[in-house]
Design an enzyme around this catalytic site. Structure first.
Site, PDB file in Angstrom:
ATOM      1  N   GLU A 152      28.213  42.670  42.662  1.00  0.00           N
ATOM      2  CA  GLU A 152      28.569  41.276  42.450  1.00  0.00           C
ATOM      3  C   GLU A 152      28.281  40.485  43.723  1.00  0.00           C
ATOM      4  OE1 GLU A 152      32.010  40.437  39.651  1.00  0.00           O
ATOM      5  OE2 GLU A 152      32.837  41.967  40.960  1.00  0.00           O
ATOM      6  N   GLU A 153      28.000  39.203  43.530  1.00  0.00           N
ATOM      7  CA  GLU A 153      27.698  38.332  44.670  1.00  0.00           C
ATOM      8  C   GLU A 153      28.900  38.167  45.596  1.00  0.00           C
ATOM      9  OE1 GLU A 153      29.504  35.328  44.943  1.00  0.00           O
ATOM     10  OE2 GLU A 153      30.512  35.986  43.088  1.00  0.00           O
ATOM     11  N   SER A 154      30.094  38.526  45.111  1.00  0.00           N
ATOM     12  CA  SER A 154      31.316  38.347  45.892  1.00  0.00           C
ATOM     13  C   SER A 154      31.576  39.528  46.820  1.00  0.00           C
ATOM     14  CB  SER A 154      32.486  38.163  44.941  1.00  0.00           C
ATOM     15  OG  SER A 154      32.529  39.242  44.014  1.00  0.00           O
ATOM     16  N   ARG A 187      33.860  27.414  41.441  1.00  0.00           N
ATOM     17  CA  ARG A 187      32.806  28.096  42.181  1.00  0.00           C
ATOM     18  C   ARG A 187      31.461  27.565  41.693  1.00  0.00           C
ATOM     19  NH1 ARG A 187      35.858  31.784  44.749  1.00  0.00           N
ATOM     20  NH2 ARG A 187      37.197  33.235  43.614  1.00  0.00           N
ATOM     21  N   LYS A 236      47.309  45.620  39.249  1.00  0.00           N
ATOM     22  CA  LYS A 236      46.208  45.933  38.336  1.00  0.00           C
ATOM     23  C   LYS A 236      46.538  47.233  37.647  1.00  0.00           C
ATOM     24  CE  LYS A 236      42.621  46.317  41.166  1.00  0.00           C
ATOM     25  NZ  LYS A 236      41.196  46.563  41.485  1.00  0.00           N
ATOM     26  N   LYS A 243      34.415  48.796  42.441  1.00  0.00           N
ATOM     27  CA  LYS A 243      33.538  48.560  43.570  1.00  0.00           C
ATOM     28  C   LYS A 243      34.124  49.268  44.779  1.00  0.00           C
ATOM     29  CE  LYS A 243      35.306  43.798  44.158  1.00  0.00           C
ATOM     30  NZ  LYS A 243      36.102  43.512  42.945  1.00  0.00           N
ATOM     31  N   SER A 286      43.998  41.834  46.573  1.00  0.00           N
ATOM     32  CA  SER A 286      42.662  41.954  47.141  1.00  0.00           C
ATOM     33  C   SER A 286      42.403  41.051  48.342  1.00  0.00           C
ATOM     34  CB  SER A 286      41.649  41.716  46.037  1.00  0.00           C
ATOM     35  OG  SER A 286      40.387  42.057  46.490  1.00  0.00           O
ATOM     36  N   HIS A 287      41.472  40.096  48.179  1.00  0.00           N
ATOM     37  CA  HIS A 287      41.069  39.252  49.314  1.00  0.00           C
ATOM     38  C   HIS A 287      42.058  38.115  49.560  1.00  0.00           C
ATOM     39  CE1 HIS A 287      39.611  37.626  45.587  1.00  0.00           C
ATOM     40  NE2 HIS A 287      39.586  36.430  46.144  1.00  0.00           N
ATOM     41  N   THR A 329      31.582  38.083  35.301  1.00  0.00           N
ATOM     42  CA  THR A 329      32.226  38.369  36.582  1.00  0.00           C
ATOM     43  C   THR A 329      33.430  39.299  36.408  1.00  0.00           C
ATOM     44  OG1 THR A 329      31.530  36.278  37.510  1.00  0.00           O
ATOM     45  CG2 THR A 329      33.498  37.270  38.467  1.00  0.00           C
ATOM     46  N   ASP A 354      41.954  45.362  49.677  1.00  0.00           N
ATOM     47  CA  ASP A 354      42.142  46.633  48.981  1.00  0.00           C
ATOM     48  C   ASP A 354      40.941  47.565  49.084  1.00  0.00           C
ATOM     49  OD1 ASP A 354      40.669  44.855  47.415  1.00  0.00           O
ATOM     50  OD2 ASP A 354      41.283  45.821  45.543  1.00  0.00           O
ATOM     51  N   ASP A 371      37.634  44.295  52.429  1.00  0.00           N
ATOM     52  CA  ASP A 371      38.698  43.350  52.068  1.00  0.00           C
ATOM     53  C   ASP A 371      40.068  44.022  51.983  1.00  0.00           C
ATOM     54  OD1 ASP A 371      38.316  44.795  49.731  1.00  0.00           O
ATOM     55  OD2 ASP A 371      38.713  43.090  48.432  1.00  0.00           O
ATOM     56  N   ARG A 377      47.794  38.209  39.275  1.00  0.00           N
ATOM     57  CA  ARG A 377      48.002  37.761  40.656  1.00  0.00           C
ATOM     58  C   ARG A 377      48.870  36.533  40.670  1.00  0.00           C
ATOM     59  NH1 ARG A 377      42.217  38.646  43.674  1.00  0.00           N
ATOM     60  NH2 ARG A 377      42.084  40.761  42.856  1.00  0.00           N
ATOM     61  N   ASP A 424      37.713  47.314  48.296  1.00  0.00           N
ATOM     62  CA  ASP A 424      36.620  47.440  47.329  1.00  0.00           C
ATOM     63  C   ASP A 424      35.435  46.526  47.646  1.00  0.00           C
ATOM     64  OD1 ASP A 424      37.976  45.155  46.598  1.00  0.00           O
ATOM     65  OD2 ASP A 424      38.288  45.730  44.494  1.00  0.00           O
ATOM     66  N   ARG A 425      35.604  45.575  48.553  1.00  0.00           N
ATOM     67  CA  ARG A 425      34.469  44.714  48.903  1.00  0.00           C
ATOM     68  C   ARG A 425      33.870  45.126  50.239  1.00  0.00           C
ATOM     69  NH1 ARG A 425      35.814  38.481  47.467  1.00  0.00           N
ATOM     70  NH2 ARG A 425      36.753  38.859  45.433  1.00  0.00           N
ATOM     71  N   THR A 442      40.755  37.748  36.422  1.00  0.00           N
ATOM     72  CA  THR A 442      39.533  38.521  36.656  1.00  0.00           C
ATOM     73  C   THR A 442      39.877  39.953  37.068  1.00  0.00           C
ATOM     74  OG1 THR A 442      38.553  36.484  37.521  1.00  0.00           O
ATOM     75  CG2 THR A 442      37.323  38.505  37.874  1.00  0.00           C
TER      76      THR A 442
HETATM   77  C1  VG1 Z   1      36.527  37.092  42.295  1.00  0.00           C
HETATM   78  C2  VG1 Z   1      35.051  37.383  42.382  1.00  0.00           C
HETATM   79  C3  VG1 Z   1      34.667  38.496  41.438  1.00  0.00           C
HETATM   80  C4  VG1 Z   1      35.516  39.728  41.728  1.00  0.00           C
HETATM   81  C5  VG1 Z   1      36.984  39.357  41.670  1.00  0.00           C
HETATM   82  C6  VG1 Z   1      37.886  40.514  42.065  1.00  0.00           C
HETATM   83  O1  VG1 Z   1      36.846  36.632  40.988  1.00  0.00           O
HETATM   84  O2  VG1 Z   1      34.302  36.234  42.101  1.00  0.00           O
HETATM   85  O3  VG1 Z   1      33.300  38.773  41.581  1.00  0.00           O
HETATM   86  O4  VG1 Z   1      35.256  40.740  40.798  1.00  0.00           O
HETATM   87  O5  VG1 Z   1      37.261  38.281  42.563  1.00  0.00           O
HETATM   88  O6  VG1 Z   1      37.555  41.011  43.314  1.00  0.00           O
HETATM   89  P1  VG1 Z   1      37.041  35.078  40.615  1.00  0.00           P
HETATM   90  O7  VG1 Z   1      37.455  35.072  39.194  1.00  0.00           O
HETATM   91  O8  VG1 Z   1      38.055  34.557  41.579  1.00  0.00           O
HETATM   92  O9  VG1 Z   1      35.715  34.446  40.852  1.00  0.00           O
HETATM   93  V1  VG1 Z   1      38.727  41.700  44.284  1.00  0.00           V
HETATM   94  O10 VG1 Z   1      38.028  42.488  45.504  1.00  0.00           O
HETATM   95  O11 VG1 Z   1      39.449  40.308  44.805  1.00  0.00           O
HETATM   96  O12 VG1 Z   1      39.810  42.411  43.317  1.00  0.00           O
HETATM   97 CO    CO Z   2      39.211  43.611  46.525  1.00  0.00          CO
END
Ligand code: VG1
Ligand code: CO
Length: 543
Positions: free
Chosen positions: A363-365, A496, A126, A376, A113-114, A344, A279, A277, A22, A281-282, A18
């Site tokens: 996004e909902e995340s 999910r 990335k 983001k 990221s998270h 997504t 990096d 988060d 990773r 972006d959230r 996504t």
């Molecule tokens: C998750 C989230 C998605 C987001 C992605 C990257 O992906 O659901 O909405 O864009 O992380 O966010 P997945 O495929 O695990 O559902 V970040 O801030 O972790 O780069």
């Molecule tokens: Co992130």
């Protein structure tokens, strides 16, 4: 400058997910693993000759070493200039801004990221394109193809570059510019928002707690909130980036940022709580006694964005990822602007933003952002909330309730089933996919299915099609369940399950979220025989 060409073998598992590639940190630390992937990116993008790239990351374990390697591979591939954040630090949105501002050819962002950081946790890379946005699917598949046939990579041999000071260095023909990671980003935020109004808000006694979760936003939040906007010292907590994020998950949600949410639900809550988060972006937004779901936050920000200078002329459109609730669609409808539903991942917003079709995306995340960058942007969302709060003289809870009275409320929760055996997860998804055509009209746990499909997206700008982006089940009575597998995990599969129930403007907006979603949750479990497939019924994480 000596350049070596190192013979290598392909790794089979370098398919970007996504959001980039990773893996476990130790996977990236294997000989040639990072090198192969970075060389494959050059191979997939016409080489590095004469090009300029931005490089930076979220400061997690292996960040510093990875950056030195990428600089050396860039040099060997003929790059003219790299712009690197001091100490290797750049938040994802700040990197996106630097790519755009300096009209570079792209950037390498080192982050998972998270996901947690450390030698036994996760790492990621990335590649962002020259528009500042994550590589779109066409490019990630070319990158993946290049990893499958790689035979060698080129790497320059020189001493590690000192990234501890702002300044310029040279190695062969490569210019290495080390920049303050915050300065240009702060200047951009100053252009977008009414900083005087926010400054006055803090001067008037408004209180806030920003949890940087030991991750990359610490320096940004200190400089912007406490430095520039006059918030009292101590407003930012956990503000020094650590290689292991203090051993937590730098994921701003009610599970991983529980201490902040607990504070916000207590008698000593400040006016606003926020977190970001790994990096940067959230974002998570919590008012005193009022958690704001990311889907609601997107809708509220869109409905009130005109209160910030950058958006005073209105929005061109709003985009949301498919699993995000429909709350922002109703705002777009009322504003008479376009509403877009994408798969997504932020890479799907890039074309819409570049074409000027949308101004705000989410996004909902816990991701929200706008046309100011192509990622983001966590602090951007916090600053837009602050700008709105400064102009509206209402609390977060009041703004939210008023929003629901005007537009209705979408009760919303995501249930994550983690570390599922990949075969079991695929079996669940495959079986559900095969049953889709038969579902409409059938009842599950007392709810009748109105429609069901596999989400597929046709990009309105370049016509590219992305299929199998998640299963949507719509129930009669305004409920929806969505099923998809995560594309960012590094261990097993994560299923999910996204649950949503619409309550109209004149309905009951005061229910407990999980209670309000119980019927949808039961129907969702039944429709995919969740227990039979996974051997359990309770998720690991509910956001
Ligand atoms: C998750 C989230 C998605 C987001 C992605 C990257 O992906 O659901 O909405 O864009 O992380 O966010 P997945 O495929 O695990 O559902 V970040 O801030 O972790 O780069
Ligand atoms: Co992130």
């Amino acid at each position: 400058m000596t350049v070596s060409t190192v013979a290598t073998q392909p790794f089979e598992d370098q398919e970007p997910g996504t959001s980039g590639l990773r893996k476990k940190t130790r996977a990236f630390m294997q000989p040639n693993y990072l090198e192969n992937f970075v060389q494959a990116i050059f191979n997939a993008t016409g080489g590095g000759a004469g090009k300029t790239f931005v490089i930076g990351g979220d400061g997690r374990y292996f960040n510093a070493e990875a950056i030195q390697k990428i600089i050396k591979i860039a040099a060997a591939n003929g790059a003219a200039r790299v712009i690197v954040g001091k100490d290797g630090i750049l938040s994802t949105p700040a990197a996106s801004h630097l790519i755009r501002k300096n009209k570079t050819d792209g950037g390498f962002i080192l982050s998972a990221s998270h996901n947690p950081g450390g030698i036994d946790e996760d790492f990621g890379v990335k590649f962002n394109a020259s528009n500042g946005g994550p590589a779109p699917e066409g490019l990630t598949s070319r990158m993946f193809d290049a990893t499958k046939v790689i035979e060698s990579y080129a790497i320059a041999e020189f001493e590690d570059v000192d990234l501890g000071h702002v300044g310029t260095a040279g190695r062969g023909d490569l210019v290495i510019e080390t920049v303050d990671p915050v300065k240009d980003y702060l200047a951009l935020m100053e252009q977008l928002f009414d900083f005087d109004a926010i400054h006055a808000l803090f001067a008037g006694g408004f209180t806030m707690c920003f949890d940087a979760m030991h991750a990359v936003t610490g320096p940004y939040a200190h400089a912007i909130l406490e430095g520039r906007l006059g918030a009292p010292k101590g407003t930012v907590i956990n503000g020094v980036p650590r290689v292991d994020f203090g051993r937590g998950h730098p994921d701003p949600n009610p599970i991983w940022a529980k201490p902040l949410v607990d504070l916000m639900m207590s008698d000593s809550a400040p006016d606003l709580g926020a977190a970001s988060d790994g990096d940067g972006d959230r974002n998570m937004i919590v008012g005193r006694g009022a958690y704001v779901t990311p889907s609601d936050s997107l809708a509220v920000l869109a409905a009130n964005a005109h209160l910030a200078p950058a958006y005073s002329g209105g929005l061109t459109g709003i985009a949301r990822s498919m699993p995000t609730s429909g709350a922002s669609d109703r705002v777009a409808d009322r504003l008479g602007i376009g509403a877009y539903e994408t798969p997504t991942g932020w890479k799907f917003f890039g074309n819409l933003l570049d074409a000027g079709k949308v101004t705000i995306c989410g996004e909902e995340s816990a991701g929200t952002g706008s046309s100011h960058v192509r990622e983001k942007d966590g602090l951007w969302a916090v600053l837009l909330w602050l700008n709105i709060l400064a102009k509206r003289d209402s609390s977060v809870a009041e703004i939210l309730k008023e929003h629901w009275r005007a537009y209705g409320r979408d009760y919303y929760s995501r249930h994550d089933f983690e570390a599922v055996e990949p075969d079991r997860a695929s079996a669940l998804v495959d079986e559900l996919t095969r049953s889709l055509a038969d579902l409409p009209g059938r009842e599950f746990a007392g709810l009748r299915v109105r429609a069901a499909d596999q989400f597929s997206y046709r990009d309105p700008v370049d016509g590219s099609v992305s299929s199998n982006q998640g299963i949507r089940i719509f129930f009669e009575g305004g409920g929806r369940a969505v099923f998809r597998l995560s594309g960012t995990g590094t261990q097993g599969a994560t299923l999910r399950v996204y649950l949503e129930q619409f309550e109209p403007a004149d309905g009951d907006h005061e229910q407990d979220t999980q209670e309000a979603l119980k019927a949808i949750r039961n129907a969702a479990h039944e429709v995919c025989s969740l227990e039979a497939h996974l051997g359990r019924t309770e998720p690991d994480v509910r956001t």
